[in-house]
Design a protein around this motif. Sequence first.
Motif, PDB file in Angstrom:
ATOM      1  N   ILE B 199       9.798  53.646   9.549  1.00  0.00           N
ATOM      2  CA  ILE B 199       9.708  54.895  10.323  1.00  0.00           C
ATOM      3  C   ILE B 199       8.601  54.822  11.384  1.00  0.00           C
ATOM      4  O   ILE B 199       8.867  54.969  12.575  1.00  0.00           O
ATOM      5  CB  ILE B 199       9.435  56.101   9.400  1.00  0.00           C
ATOM      6  CG1 ILE B 199      10.423  56.147   8.243  1.00  0.00           C
ATOM      7  CG2 ILE B 199       9.427  57.405  10.199  1.00  0.00           C
ATOM      8  CD1 ILE B 199      11.779  56.689   8.574  1.00  0.00           C
ATOM      9  N   PRO B 202       8.819  51.781  14.227  1.00  0.00           N
ATOM     10  CA  PRO B 202       9.893  51.974  15.198  1.00  0.00           C
ATOM     11  C   PRO B 202       9.736  53.252  16.023  1.00  0.00           C
ATOM     12  O   PRO B 202      10.053  53.262  17.212  1.00  0.00           O
ATOM     13  CB  PRO B 202      11.168  52.046  14.344  1.00  0.00           C
ATOM     14  CG  PRO B 202      10.790  51.639  12.984  1.00  0.00           C
ATOM     15  CD  PRO B 202       9.317  51.675  12.844  1.00  0.00           C
ATOM     16  N   ALA B 203       9.236  54.319  15.390  1.00  0.00           N
ATOM     17  CA  ALA B 203       9.080  55.572  16.144  1.00  0.00           C
ATOM     18  C   ALA B 203       8.000  55.418  17.206  1.00  0.00           C
ATOM     19  O   ALA B 203       8.097  56.003  18.283  1.00  0.00           O
ATOM     20  CB  ALA B 203       8.747  56.717  15.192  1.00  0.00           C
ATOM     21  N   ARG B 278      15.508  48.960  21.744  1.00  0.00           N
ATOM     22  CA  ARG B 278      16.946  49.160  21.896  1.00  0.00           C
ATOM     23  C   ARG B 278      17.284  50.537  22.456  1.00  0.00           C
ATOM     24  O   ARG B 278      18.131  51.257  21.943  1.00  0.00           O
ATOM     25  CB  ARG B 278      17.648  48.945  20.552  1.00  0.00           C
ATOM     26  CG  ARG B 278      17.648  47.490  20.159  1.00  0.00           C
ATOM     27  CD  ARG B 278      18.239  47.296  18.795  1.00  0.00           C
ATOM     28  NE  ARG B 278      17.423  47.902  17.785  1.00  0.00           N
ATOM     29  CZ  ARG B 278      17.338  47.457  16.532  1.00  0.00           C
ATOM     30  NH1 ARG B 278      18.000  46.412  16.168  1.00  0.00           N
ATOM     31  NH2 ARG B 278      16.574  48.059  15.655  1.00  0.00           N
ATOM     32  N   THR B 280      15.752  53.383  22.425  1.00  0.00           N
ATOM     33  CA  THR B 280      15.427  54.640  21.742  1.00  0.00           C
ATOM     34  C   THR B 280      14.233  55.300  22.409  1.00  0.00           C
ATOM     35  O   THR B 280      13.400  54.634  22.970  1.00  0.00           O
ATOM     36  CB  THR B 280      15.072  54.414  20.261  1.00  0.00           C
ATOM     37  OG1 THR B 280      14.020  53.459  20.155  1.00  0.00           O
ATOM     38  CG2 THR B 280      16.268  53.937  19.507  1.00  0.00           C
TER      39      THR B 280
END
Lengths: 268, 280
Positions: B199, B202-203, B278, B280
């Motif tokens: 979490i 990546p966030a 990717r 996001t």
Amino acid sequence: MAFLSVSDVSIAFSARAPDVLSHVSLDIARGEYVSIIGHSGCGKSTLLNIVAGLLRATTGGVLLEDHEVDSPGPDRAVVFQNHSLLPWLTCRENVRLAVDQAFDGANGHPRRSRAERAAWVQHNLDLVRMGHAADKRPAEISGGMKQRIGIARALAMQPKVLLLDEPFGALDALTRAHLQDQVMELHARLRTTVMMITHDVDEAVLLSDRIVMMTNGPRAGIGEILDVGLARPRNRLALAQDPAFIAARARVLEFLYSRHRAPEPQAA
Amino acid sequence: MSITIAARGHLSAARPALGALWPALVRAGRALMPLLVMLVLLVGLWQLAAGRPGSALPAPTKVWADSSDLIIHPFFDHGGLDKGLGLHLFASLQRVAVGFALAAAGGIGLGLLVGTSQIAMRGLDPIFQVLRTVPPLAWLPISLAAFREAQPSAIFVIFITAVWPVIINTAVGVRAVPTDYRNVARVIRLRGAKYFLRILLPAAAPFIFTGLRIGIGLSWLAIIAAEMLIGGVGIGFFIWDAWNSSNISDIVVALLYVGLVGFILDRLVAFAGHLVTRGT
Ligand SMILES: Nc1ncnc2c1ncn2[C@@H]1O[C@H](COP(=O)(O)OP(=O)(O)O)[C@@H](O)[C@H]1O
Ligand SMILES: [Mg+2]
């Protein structure tokens, strides 16, 4: 003894502010579908988050199968209003992450092998008819599809209670009707206990066994509980003419728009 | 070209390939045309402005006459500091690579610490806020005093220049993890290292890459300046050396290379970020 029992819950977000919820008590039976309806800002999400364990009540508490709810967990899966899928994972990976956690042997369910978990993920994706788009990322699918993945993720945890926070609120009317039918079908098939927040009267009457109508905040509480009492399976077209459906609908509308009108919007 | 091909009798084989390529070529041409026109205009203006006799700066024609060797042979090596621009750039890039790698590792680590721990934040953030305003070159004397050697001092200057934006952006990214994602993690009981990897990281990744991108740009700014002072092989010293020997044309060529390499570095980090996050 009720399956899920909310007893005398009050909550304030700060010592100086008035309670948001005041003395809320509600018992829900196993397999029951209960909707919470009320005007925006009255404290519906707050109540759902207390049941989920994401918020602690200031006084009172929640019992699930006679165990006190003191923290969130996969036995009370939540479908959040804005889907809350992790954008860096594919749909399958989103469901997989939840399944890996729920079936790691330490979260209530017996441990499952990798292959079993992969098959279970696929099963749940198929259940919401999203098997075909499983390897897409959330940004690549429509709002309705995202919400279906959110539902698959929640169901895949095999929760004791499914908590839905305005799951169809952000969708267009046709998609919403389609998803409502799917959720009804899933509920009939799985007999999961559901607590759903909504502000859509038709949705509440169509889906619920009981409708809990909340008064306006602050110090919001339960104003009235309506037993819907319509036979299942329900069909939205047939029900549109059904006197019992029309009466139930009128009752909720009357509560919301005559006796407990929305408070005047305040300048922010 | 098509005529040659036709004459050689490959018409049928060449047609489809060319037919498929043609629209792409036209599109590329349309996209690049404004840039080409602009470049021609600018070089033309430069030629007009600097082409008069007695001009202080060399015109494009003079740059080409003086320094075309530098452009044509970037990798010659006559020993000592007499090397092609490619080799100078390579030396500078090596320093940047080491300094920036250290800054990335240290910056992400400290950023995660400051972003997750309230105490670390209170203790460190004010210090970071003050130190990050110190200009890169102001660190050079003190690092020379500490390391007593040019190479580690230059690397330290890169590090200390690039590390702040990485720290600050990482910390912001960690603190900005949306409540929704935190709630999902809490419901599925994702904690500790799993929460961190699945979490938090990546966030925060898009923020981290923003910091890295600012950092690489600043590194490149700092290394040129630092090399001017410390000497040795490197594009910065090459420019300084050219100034001392009044080779203004060499400086012009070197500046073009510095700009292009800086641009490529920026794009590389942006591309890496695009791959990792990717979209996001
Ligand atoms: N974390 C919070 N801190 C302070 N106030 C909050 C917080 N969450 C909700 N509230 C307040 O509690 C009230 C009920 O909010 P909510 O439960 O989200 O309403 P609903 O879901 O019924 O629209 C609102 O007035 C809101 O401003
Ligand atoms: Mg809400």
